[in-house]
Design an enzyme around this catalytic site. Structure first.
Site, PDB file in Angstrom:
ATOM      1  N   LYS A 156     -10.621  -4.436  11.629  1.00 29.24           N
ATOM      2  CA  LYS A 156      -9.526  -3.984  12.487  1.00 29.24           C
ATOM      3  C   LYS A 156      -9.444  -4.805  13.770  1.00 29.24           C
ATOM      4  O   LYS A 156      -8.377  -5.182  14.221  1.00 29.24           O
ATOM      5  CB  LYS A 156      -9.666  -2.484  12.800  1.00 29.24           C
ATOM      6  CG  LYS A 156      -9.364  -1.579  11.614  1.00 29.24           C
ATOM      7  CD  LYS A 156      -7.965  -1.860  11.037  1.00 29.24           C
ATOM      8  CE  LYS A 156      -7.618  -0.985   9.872  1.00 29.24           C
ATOM      9  NZ  LYS A 156      -6.310  -1.346   9.259  1.00 29.24           N
ATOM     10  N   GLN A 174      -2.243   6.999   1.601  1.00 25.44           N
ATOM     11  CA  GLN A 174      -1.990   8.219   2.387  1.00 25.44           C
ATOM     12  C   GLN A 174      -0.812   8.025   3.347  1.00 25.44           C
ATOM     13  O   GLN A 174       0.074   8.880   3.417  1.00 25.44           O
ATOM     14  CB  GLN A 174      -3.238   8.601   3.201  1.00 25.44           C
ATOM     15  CG  GLN A 174      -3.063   9.911   3.974  1.00 25.44           C
ATOM     16  CD  GLN A 174      -4.017  10.106   5.127  1.00 25.44           C
ATOM     17  OE1 GLN A 174      -4.728   9.187   5.545  1.00 25.44           O
ATOM     18  NE2 GLN A 174      -4.039  11.307   5.668  1.00 25.44           N
ATOM     19  N   GLY A 177       0.827  -1.217   0.000  1.00 26.03           N
ATOM     20  CA  GLY A 177       0.000   0.000   0.000  1.00 26.03           C
ATOM     21  C   GLY A 177       0.854   1.256   0.000  1.00 26.03           C
ATOM     22  O   GLY A 177       0.497   2.264   0.609  1.00 26.03           O
ATOM     23  N   ASP A 203      -0.658  -6.974  -5.658  1.00 24.83           N
ATOM     24  CA  ASP A 203      -2.024  -7.052  -5.126  1.00 24.83           C
ATOM     25  C   ASP A 203      -1.910  -7.940  -3.891  1.00 24.83           C
ATOM     26  O   ASP A 203      -1.566  -9.124  -4.012  1.00 24.83           O
ATOM     27  CB  ASP A 203      -2.946  -7.692  -6.177  1.00 24.83           C
ATOM     28  CG  ASP A 203      -4.345  -7.968  -5.630  1.00 24.83           C
ATOM     29  OD1 ASP A 203      -5.257  -8.209  -6.440  1.00 24.83           O
ATOM     30  OD2 ASP A 203      -4.524  -7.957  -4.384  1.00 24.83           O
ATOM     31  N   ARG A 238      -0.977  -0.620  -8.050  1.00 28.44           N
ATOM     32  CA  ARG A 238      -0.823   0.200  -9.252  1.00 28.44           C
ATOM     33  C   ARG A 238       0.520   0.904  -9.176  1.00 28.44           C
ATOM     34  O   ARG A 238       1.163   0.904  -8.135  1.00 28.44           O
ATOM     35  CB  ARG A 238      -1.952   1.245  -9.345  1.00 28.44           C
ATOM     36  CG  ARG A 238      -1.942   2.197  -8.145  1.00 28.44           C
ATOM     37  CD  ARG A 238      -3.142   3.131  -8.111  1.00 28.44           C
ATOM     38  NE  ARG A 238      -3.202   3.844  -6.842  1.00 28.44           N
ATOM     39  CZ  ARG A 238      -2.550   4.993  -6.599  1.00 28.44           C
ATOM     40  NH1 ARG A 238      -1.793   5.519  -7.533  1.00 28.44           N
ATOM     41  NH2 ARG A 238      -2.642   5.591  -5.416  1.00 28.44           N
ATOM     42  N   TYR A 256     -15.216  -2.023   8.526  1.00 29.96           N
ATOM     43  CA  TYR A 256     -13.831  -1.595   8.773  1.00 29.96           C
ATOM     44  C   TYR A 256     -13.423  -1.926  10.199  1.00 29.96           C
ATOM     45  O   TYR A 256     -12.352  -2.481  10.443  1.00 29.96           O
ATOM     46  CB  TYR A 256     -13.728  -0.097   8.529  1.00 29.96           C
ATOM     47  CG  TYR A 256     -12.358   0.521   8.712  1.00 29.96           C
ATOM     48  CD1 TYR A 256     -12.109   1.394   9.767  1.00 29.96           C
ATOM     49  CD2 TYR A 256     -11.319   0.272   7.814  1.00 29.96           C
ATOM     50  CE1 TYR A 256     -10.864   1.995   9.926  1.00 29.96           C
ATOM     51  CE2 TYR A 256     -10.081   0.870   7.960  1.00 29.96           C
ATOM     52  CZ  TYR A 256      -9.858   1.734   9.013  1.00 29.96           C
ATOM     53  OH  TYR A 256      -8.630   2.322   9.160  1.00 29.96           O
TER      54      TYR A 256
HETATM   55  C1  VAH Z   1     -10.662   6.299   8.183  1.00 26.38           C
HETATM   56  N1  VAH Z   1      -8.573   7.558   8.129  1.00 26.38           N
HETATM   57  O1  VAH Z   1     -11.216   7.395   8.282  1.00 26.38           O
HETATM   58  C2  VAH Z   1      -9.158   6.261   8.490  1.00 26.38           C
HETATM   59  C3  VAH Z   1      -8.905   5.998   9.948  1.00 26.38           C
HETATM   60  C4  VAH Z   1      -9.498   6.619  12.306  1.00 26.38           C
HETATM   61  C5  VAH Z   1      -9.810   6.808  10.860  1.00 26.38           C
HETATM   62  O2  VAH Z   1      -8.958   4.661  10.262  1.00 26.38           O
HETATM   63  O3  VAH Z   1     -11.213   5.257   7.867  1.00 26.38           O
END
Ligand code: VAH
Length: 316
Positions: free
Chosen positions: A145, A12, A8, A52, A36, A141
């Protein structure tokens, strides 16, 4: 000498992590990879491979080819995008992580991957959120995590892989704009303050979230990976933060530099709900005690630096 593979690397965090690592460990010792390519420093400034992360075979080939001893796994779909495409998020975030951990087990790599404040949910204490507490996130997400934290701890305990991680807050940077996050407003606002003098925030006023300036995040990764393992009571993953802020505070700080700046609020239901499910302010005392974590930037110094750096690239 460390030989580090970063996945990655065009993201960012990844794009700035590559620059930081190459200055710390030598350009030839840091292999950047991403799904990419691009005409950027991460690609042109040292070894680069197309990868990938769901392709475990290719990952292992790269690890062997460069005699890698450390992996920093940064490739992931962030919170808002993961909520839009939950099945793809699971496959990428968990499939990629499993491939990284398996490569670390087979090749005896030290392994870093970030967790997030997104690993907490609405039942978690909102302020002074402890290092060890309830983690029942309500987003894909967050599920990724928490699962990732548990998987990394399992690989440490079951296979002896040296896994380490931090729960990052929202990260603010001026090099590579984020994509698909919930905290991205805190980056976009600086660009728009210079471009148009106004910003419509998709996060409502009064919505506190932990944030940190990217230089502090990068230093935290290096410090944790260099820390004496004997001192680590925790591994995956440490709470780290620099500030607990809400959009009006950001607007007020920007107005000190651009008095005419105007912030408008138009909450986006999906991202507002994600933000509302996260803590307001987490406690980073474990990271401070176990490996000396200390953020250097607060909202004022971050705003001054962001605006001065962006001014050189943005023309109205
Ligand atoms: C997001 N920048 O917004 C990430 C981060 C705590 C936020 O995990 O998904």
């Amino acid at each position: 000498m460390k030989r580090i593979l970063v996945t990655g690397a065009l993201g960012q965090i990844g794009s700035e992590l590559i620059t930081k690592l190459r200055s710390e460990y030598g350009a030839d010792n840091v292999i950047a990879s991403d799904i990419r390519t691009a005409d950027t420093e991460a690609v042109t400034g040292g070894p680069f491979e197309i990868l990938d992360v769901t392709d475990g075979e290719k990952m292992n080939e790269i690890v062997s080819k460069y005699k890698v001893d450390t992996m920093m796994h940064m490739a992931a779909l962030l919170s808002a995008k993961a909520e839009q495409f939950p099945q793809m998020a699971w496959n990428l975030n968990m499939g990629g992580l499993m491939n990284g951990l398996e490569a670390a087990r087979e090749h005896k790599l030290q392994f870093f991957t970030p967790s997030s404040i997104g690993a907490f949910g609405p039942d978690t204490p909102k302020t002074n959120t402890p290092q060890d507490t309830v983690q029942r996130p309500t987003t894909m997400y967050g599920v990724n995590k928490v699962s990732g934290e548990l998987l990394c701890d399992y690989y440490f305990k079951r296979f002896g892989v040296d896994t380490r991680g931090v729960r990052f807050p929202g990260l603010i940077s001026y090099v590579t704009p984020p994509g698909g996050g919930t905290t991205d407003y805190a980056v976009e606002v600086y660009y728009e303050a210079l471009k148009s003098g106004r910003y419509t925030s998709y996060i409502d006023k009064g919505t506190f979230m932990d944030m940190m300036y990217m230089p502090d995040a990068l230093q935290a990764i290096v410090d944790l990976m260099e820390a004496d393992p004997v001192k680590l009571e925790h591994r995956n993953a440490f709470n780290v933060t620099a500030m607990s802020i809400e959009p009006e505070m950001v607007a007020a700080e920007i107005k000190k530099h651009i008095p005419s700046f105007e912030m408008i609020y138009k909450p986006d239901p999906v991202r507002q709900a994600i933000a509302d499910s996260w803590p307001d302010a987490i406690d980073a005392s474990a990271a401070k005690a176990e490996w000396g974590f200390k953020a250097q930037h607060d909202l004022a110094s971050m705003t001054t630096d962001m605006l001065s750096k962006l001014k050189t690239t943005i023309t109205n």
